[in-house]
Design an enzyme around this catalytic site. Structure first.
Site, short mmCIF file in Angstrom:
data_model
loop_
_atom_site.label_atom_id
_atom_site.label_comp_id
_atom_site.label_asym_id
_atom_site.label_seq_id
_atom_site.Cartn_x
_atom_site.Cartn_y
_atom_site.Cartn_z
N GLU A 28 74.56 31.58 4.16
CA GLU A 28 73.21 31.73 4.19
C GLU A 28 72.80 32.94 4.87
O GLU A 28 73.36 33.37 6.60
CB GLU A 28 72.73 30.39 4.15
CG GLU A 28 70.90 31.13 4.21
CD GLU A 28 69.98 29.59 3.87
OE1 GLU A 28 70.75 28.75 3.64
OE2 GLU A 28 68.89 30.07 4.57
N ASP A 30 69.61 34.80 6.95
CA ASP A 30 67.44 34.14 7.35
C ASP A 30 67.36 35.63 8.01
O ASP A 30 67.42 35.60 8.88
CB ASP A 30 67.67 33.14 7.27
CG ASP A 30 68.56 31.67 7.10
OD1 ASP A 30 68.43 32.13 5.22
OD2 ASP A 30 68.49 30.63 7.65
N GLU A 32 63.37 34.88 8.49
CA GLU A 32 62.12 34.02 8.24
C GLU A 32 61.03 34.14 9.41
O GLU A 32 61.66 34.23 10.63
CB GLU A 32 62.66 32.39 9.05
CG GLU A 32 63.94 31.71 7.77
CD GLU A 32 64.62 30.17 8.21
OE1 GLU A 32 64.01 29.84 7.21
OE2 GLU A 32 64.43 30.31 9.48
#
Length: 202
Positions: A28, A30, A32
């Site tokens: 993953e 990310d 955010e």
């Protein structure tokens, strides 16, 4: 991807834009965006998972109000490194450290995901500030998603390439990390009293 984030009191919310594979050993990458009370800055939270293991967080303030206009948030993911960019300015580089025994996300295809979710158990001041549901609905805007295949060359001015950052991009990266980085797991002595992860040496 271009995003315009939740305006006003966004405390407790997380607007996310990320790549991920599936399963317990997923990879993953990310972006955010941790909401905040009106007038306080968003925190851009980045992380990299490889073979199910994350914990590689770096966090930044932005040098603009991300709720006023659309801005471009990009990931350059190659066999050698992952580069996070904001409006084509590199903010973070995660290098392939497999030679040091560090897993690197390269063997699993990933899909693009986006979400807007309630994370008031941790997102704003470590969970001290809760979501004010009287401010709902919370709305973020996404547009102009674009994916390009990496080619050999240098990474500069938004071109997705395999080689190292050029001199100008390295200067911009240092500028962001000096002035806007607010957390780096590679300098968190409390979290790693026995020594930092090996990739932090790169």
């Amino acid at each position: 991807m271009q995003l315009k984030l939740v305006a006003g009191n966004s405390a407790g919310t997380v607007t996310a834009y990320y790549l991920s594979s599936q399963g317990p050993t997923h990879d993953e990458i990310d972006f955010e965006f941790l909401g905040n009370v009106t007038g306080q800055p968003y925190i851009l939270h980045t992380n990299v998972y490889a073979q199910g293991k994350g914990g590689r967080e770096q966090q930044f303030y932005l040098w603009f109000d991300p709720t006023k206009n659309f801005h471009t948030y990009s990931m350059a993911w190659t066999r050698d490194h992952i580069i996070f960019l904001v409006d084509n300015t590199p903010i973070r580089q995660f290098k392939n450290a497999e030679s040091l025994g560090v897993p690197y996300p390269k063997n699993q295809p990933m899909r693009i995901y986006s979400s807007l979710w309630n994370a008031d158990d941790w997102a704003t001041r470590g969970g001290l500030v809760k979501t004010d549901w009287t401010q709902a609905p919370f709305t973020a805007y996404y547009r102009n998603f674009n994916a390009q295949t990496a080619t050999v060359g240098k990474l500069s001015n938004g071109a997705w390439q395999n080689q190292e950052l050029d001199a100008n991009s390295r200067r911009r990266l240092r500028w962001v990390q000096k002035n806007f980085m607010i957390y780096n797991y590679c300098t968190d002595y409390k979290r790693f009293p026995q020594g930092f992860p090996p990739e932090c040496r790169l």
